[in-house]
Scaffold this active site. Structure first.
Site, PDB file in Angstrom:
ATOM      1  N   ARG A 180       0.812  -1.230   0.000  1.00 48.88           N
ATOM      2  CA  ARG A 180       0.000   0.000   0.000  1.00 48.88           C
ATOM      3  C   ARG A 180       0.843   1.276   0.000  1.00 48.88           C
ATOM      4  O   ARG A 180       0.427   2.305   0.538  1.00 48.88           O
ATOM      5  CB  ARG A 180      -0.974   0.022   1.192  1.00 48.88           C
ATOM      6  CG  ARG A 180      -2.001  -1.074   1.167  1.00 48.88           C
ATOM      7  CD  ARG A 180      -2.983  -0.931   0.018  1.00 48.88           C
ATOM      8  NE  ARG A 180      -3.774  -2.124  -0.128  1.00 48.88           N
ATOM      9  CZ  ARG A 180      -3.442  -3.131  -0.954  1.00 48.88           C
ATOM     10  NH1 ARG A 180      -2.375  -3.059  -1.715  1.00 48.88           N
ATOM     11  NH2 ARG A 180      -4.201  -4.188  -1.046  1.00 48.88           N
ATOM     12  N   CYS A 229     -10.825   0.118   3.611  1.00 51.28           N
ATOM     13  CA  CYS A 229     -10.314  -0.470   4.859  1.00 51.28           C
ATOM     14  C   CYS A 229      -9.678   0.606   5.728  1.00 51.28           C
ATOM     15  O   CYS A 229      -8.838   1.373   5.273  1.00 51.28           O
ATOM     16  CB  CYS A 229      -9.295  -1.562   4.555  1.00 51.28           C
ATOM     17  SG  CYS A 229     -10.099  -3.047   3.940  1.00 51.28           S
ATOM     18  N   GLU A 300      -4.802   2.309   8.109  1.00 50.39           N
ATOM     19  CA  GLU A 300      -4.311   2.242   6.727  1.00 50.39           C
ATOM     20  C   GLU A 300      -4.664   3.552   6.010  1.00 50.39           C
ATOM     21  O   GLU A 300      -3.939   4.020   5.151  1.00 50.39           O
ATOM     22  CB  GLU A 300      -4.963   1.051   6.010  1.00 50.39           C
ATOM     23  CG  GLU A 300      -4.567   0.923   4.549  1.00 50.39           C
ATOM     24  CD  GLU A 300      -4.976  -0.413   3.942  1.00 50.39           C
ATOM     25  OE1 GLU A 300      -4.622  -1.463   4.507  1.00 50.39           O
ATOM     26  OE2 GLU A 300      -5.659  -0.395   2.906  1.00 50.39           O
TER      27      GLU A 300
HETATM   28  C1  FAD Z   1     -15.282   1.376  -1.148  1.00 48.17           C
HETATM   29  C2  FAD Z   1     -13.785   1.419  -1.175  1.00 48.17           C
HETATM   30  C3  FAD Z   1     -13.069   0.281  -1.513  1.00 48.17           C
HETATM   31  C4  FAD Z   1     -11.667   0.308  -1.534  1.00 48.17           C
HETATM   32  N1  FAD Z   1     -10.996  -0.832  -1.869  1.00 48.17           N
HETATM   33  C5  FAD Z   1      -9.644  -0.810  -1.921  1.00 48.17           C
HETATM   34  C6  FAD Z   1      -8.915  -1.984  -2.296  1.00 48.17           C
HETATM   35  O1  FAD Z   1      -9.471  -3.031  -2.583  1.00 48.17           O
HETATM   36  N2  FAD Z   1      -7.561  -1.906  -2.339  1.00 48.17           N
HETATM   37  C7  FAD Z   1      -6.891  -0.754  -2.042  1.00 48.17           C
HETATM   38  O2  FAD Z   1      -5.654  -0.734  -2.128  1.00 48.17           O
HETATM   39  N3  FAD Z   1      -7.557   0.365  -1.682  1.00 48.17           N
HETATM   40  C8  FAD Z   1      -8.907   0.371  -1.614  1.00 48.17           C
HETATM   41  N4  FAD Z   1      -9.585   1.502  -1.243  1.00 48.17           N
HETATM   42  C9  FAD Z   1      -8.829   2.714  -0.855  1.00 48.17           C
HETATM   43  C10 FAD Z   1      -8.581   3.703  -1.995  1.00 48.17           C
HETATM   44  O3  FAD Z   1      -9.568   3.618  -2.989  1.00 48.17           O
HETATM   45  C11 FAD Z   1      -7.198   3.514  -2.636  1.00 48.17           C
HETATM   46  O4  FAD Z   1      -6.188   3.680  -1.662  1.00 48.17           O
HETATM   47  C12 FAD Z   1      -6.961   4.506  -3.781  1.00 48.17           C
HETATM   48  O5  FAD Z   1      -5.766   4.168  -4.427  1.00 48.17           O
HETATM   49  C13 FAD Z   1      -6.887   5.958  -3.327  1.00 48.17           C
HETATM   50  O6  FAD Z   1      -6.930   6.769  -4.485  1.00 48.17           O
HETATM   51  P1  FAD Z   1      -7.487   8.259  -4.412  1.00 48.17           P
HETATM   52  O7  FAD Z   1      -7.311   8.863  -5.741  1.00 48.17           O
HETATM   53  O8  FAD Z   1      -8.860   8.268  -3.856  1.00 48.17           O
HETATM   54  O9  FAD Z   1      -6.454   8.884  -3.385  1.00 48.17           O
HETATM   55  P2  FAD Z   1      -6.741   9.999  -2.273  1.00 48.17           P
HETATM   56  O10 FAD Z   1      -7.533   9.392  -1.165  1.00 48.17           O
HETATM   57  O11 FAD Z   1      -7.257  11.230  -2.888  1.00 48.17           O
HETATM   58  O12 FAD Z   1      -5.255  10.255  -1.765  1.00 48.17           O
HETATM   59  C14 FAD Z   1      -4.512   9.228  -1.155  1.00 48.17           C
HETATM   60  C15 FAD Z   1      -3.090   9.739  -0.920  1.00 48.17           C
HETATM   61  O13 FAD Z   1      -2.460   9.980  -2.170  1.00 48.17           O
HETATM   62  C16 FAD Z   1      -2.054  11.345  -2.282  1.00 48.17           C
HETATM   63  N5  FAD Z   1      -2.264  11.720  -3.683  1.00 48.17           N
HETATM   64  C17 FAD Z   1      -3.418  11.663  -4.392  1.00 48.17           C
HETATM   65  N6  FAD Z   1      -3.195  12.008  -5.670  1.00 48.17           N
HETATM   66  C18 FAD Z   1      -1.875  12.306  -5.767  1.00 48.17           C
HETATM   67  C19 FAD Z   1      -1.030  12.734  -6.831  1.00 48.17           C
HETATM   68  N7  FAD Z   1      -1.485  12.917  -8.073  1.00 48.17           N
HETATM   69  N8  FAD Z   1       0.286  12.951  -6.571  1.00 48.17           N
HETATM   70  C20 FAD Z   1       0.778  12.772  -5.322  1.00 48.17           C
HETATM   71  N9  FAD Z   1       0.031  12.374  -4.276  1.00 48.17           N
HETATM   72  C21 FAD Z   1      -1.282  12.130  -4.501  1.00 48.17           C
HETATM   73  C22 FAD Z   1      -2.923  12.102  -1.296  1.00 48.17           C
HETATM   74  O14 FAD Z   1      -2.309  13.301  -0.862  1.00 48.17           O
HETATM   75  C23 FAD Z   1      -3.044  11.069  -0.181  1.00 48.17           C
HETATM   76  O15 FAD Z   1      -1.889  11.077   0.622  1.00 48.17           O
HETATM   77  C24 FAD Z   1     -10.986   1.504  -1.207  1.00 48.17           C
HETATM   78  C25 FAD Z   1     -11.713   2.653  -0.868  1.00 48.17           C
HETATM   79  C26 FAD Z   1     -13.100   2.613  -0.850  1.00 48.17           C
HETATM   80  C27 FAD Z   1     -13.854   3.863  -0.492  1.00 48.17           C
END
Ligand code: FAD
Length: 307
Positions: A180, A229, A300
Site C-alpha cells: 500500500r 479499509c 491504513e
Molecule cells: C469502497 C472502497 C473500496 C476500496 N478498496 C480498496 C482496495 O481493494 N484496495 C486498495 O488498495 N484500496 C482500496 N480503497 C482505498 C482507496 O480507494 C485507494 O487507496 C486509492 O488508491 C486511493 O486513491 P485516491 O485517488 O482516492 O487517493 P486519495 O484518497 O485522494 O489520496 C490518497 C493519498 O495519495 C495522495 N495523492 C493523491 N493524488 C496524488 C497525486 N497525483 N500525486 C501525489 N500524491 C497524490 C494524497 O495526498 C493522499 O496522501 C478503497 C476505498 C473505498 C472507499
C-alpha cells in the site's frame, strides 16, 4: 493563512488555471467518506502546464499543499486544511493506448475510466480495480491493490512534477514499492503514469472483472459512504476485519460513524458523521481490539488536516 494572503494566493491561482479556484471549499464534498472541513483554497488544474504553474506558485509562497485524488483513502479532520488543496480527480484526466500494450493515464483519471479502456483494448492486469473509487495519482501513492494484484506490478513508469516545475519520470525498476505504498519525492505530485499490460482474450478480462465485482459486492458495503479499509492487516495471515469482528464490534457507532455490519474493517457514514466521530471510533476500536486480542491495529487510511 491570513485573509489578505489567502486573497492574494487565490487571485494568483485564478491567473494560473482556467479551471475553478474555490475559497473555503468543504473537503467533505470531495472524499468518499464524506467528512472533512474546509480547504483554505481548492484549485482544479486541467493540464500538466496548469499543474506546474500551481506547484511553482505554492512552493514559492511556502504554502502547505495537499494533493487530492478521489479522496477515497483519506480522513480530513473537521478543521479542514490550511493551505492549497489540489483537486485532480476528473480534472487532470484522460487515458490513451500507447504502443501495443501500454496505457498512459493522467493522475486524475478514475480507476473506472482506466479499467474501461483496458477492457475495451483487451488488455489484462487492471481487473482488480473494479469498484475501487480512486484515481491514478492516488493509486500510485497508495500502491492500490486487491485480489493479489497491485499498481506496483502493472506500472511501467510514473511521471512527477515538483515545486520548481521540474518533471521527472521514474521507471518501474526504480520504483520503491511496498504494501500500500510507492514512495515519491517530497513535494512532488504524480501527473501521469504508464501501465504495461498483457494482451488477452476479451472474454477472459470480462470474466475476471465480473468475478471480482461479484465478490466485492457480496463482501463489502459498497453502497455506503466509506474510506475502504480503515486499518492495515497486522500480518498476511491476520486480518484487521476478523479481529474487529471477533471483538464483537460490528455495528458499534459513535455519532454518525459506525463499524460496517457487512465488513468490520469498513467504517460507514450515515450522512451525519464528522471526522471527529470517525477518529473517535478508530480509537475505540483500537482500544477494544487490543484488549481482546493483544494486537494494536494501525490505520491504513491517511489522516490529515486541522482538528
Ligand atoms: C469502497 C472502497 C473500496 C476500496 N478498496 C480498496 C482496495 O481493494 N484496495 C486498495 O488498495 N484500496 C482500496 N480503497 C482505498 C482507496 O480507494 C485507494 O487507496 C486509492 O488508491 C486511493 O486513491 P485516491 O485517488 O482516492 O487517493 P486519495 O484518497 O485522494 O489520496 C490518497 C493519498 O495519495 C495522495 N495523492 C493523491 N493524488 C496524488 C497525486 N497525483 N500525486 C501525489 N500524491 C497524490 C494524497 O495526498 C493522499 O496522501 C478503497 C476505498 C473505498 C472507499
Amino acid at each position: 493563512m491570513t485573509r489578505m494572503r489567502k486573497k492574494e494566493i487565490e487571485r494568483r491561482l485564478s491567473e494560473t488555471v482556467e479551471g475553478r479556484v474555490a475559497a473555503d471549499e468543504p473537503i467533505s464534498r470531495h472524499t468518499t467518506l464524506g467528512v472533512g472541513g474546509p480547504a483554505d483554497i481548492m484549485v482544479f488544474p486541467r493540464s500538466e502546464a496548469e499543474l506546474r504553474g500551481v506547484l511553482r506558485l505554492v512552493a514559492e509562497n511556502t504554502v502547505p499543499l495537499l494533493a487530492l485524488g478521489g479522496g477515497s483513502d483519506l480522513i480530513v479532520r473537521d478543521g479542514g486544511f490550511r493551505g492549497v488543496v489540489l483537486a485532480l480527480a476528473r480534472n487532470l484526466s484522460g487515458s490513451k493506448i500507447v504502443g501495443d500494450r501500454t496505457i498512459e493515464a493522467m493522475a486524475g483519471e478514475t480507476f473506472a475510466s482506466l479499467l474501461r479502456l483496458s477492457r475495451e483494448a483487451s488488455l489484462a492486469g487492471l481487473e482488480f480495480l473494479v469498484t475501487i473509487p480512486g484515481t491514478v495519482g492516488g493509486g500510485v501513492v497508495t500502491n492500490v491493490g486487491a485480489f493479489g494484484g497491485s499498481f506496483a506490478e502493472t506500472l511501467e513508469s510514473i511521471h512527477l512534477i515538483d515545486g520548481r516545475g521540474r518533471e521527472t519520470a521514474i521507471e518501474k525498476r526504480d520504483l520503491r514499492a511496498s504494501y500500500r505504498k510507492i514512495e515519491i519525492p517530497a513535494g512532488a505530485v504524480v501527473s501521469r503514469a504508464r501501465f504495461a499490460l498483457e494482451p488477452a482474450a476479451r472474454s477472459e478480462v470480462e470474466e475476471k472483472v465480473a468475478r471480482f465485482r461479484e465478490h466485492r459486492l457480496r463482501t463489502q458495503p459498497l453502497t455506503e459512504a466509506s474510506a475502504g479499509c480503515i486499518f492495515k492487516n497486522p500480518s498476511p495471515w491476520e486480518y484487521a476485519g476478523r479481529l474487529i469482528d471477533q471483538a464483537g464490534l460490528k455495528g458499534l457507532s459513535i455519532g454518525g460513524a459506525s463499524v460496517s455490519s457487512v465488513h468490520a474493517n469498513y467504517f460507514v457514514n450515515d450522512g451525519k458523521a464528522t471526522a471527529a466521530d470517525v477518529l473517535a471510533l478508530i480509537d475505540e476500536v483500537q482500544r477494544r481490539v487490543e484488549e481482546s486480542s493483544g494486537i494494536r491495529l494501525e490505520p491504513e487510511v491517511r489522516i490529515v488536516g486541522d482538528a
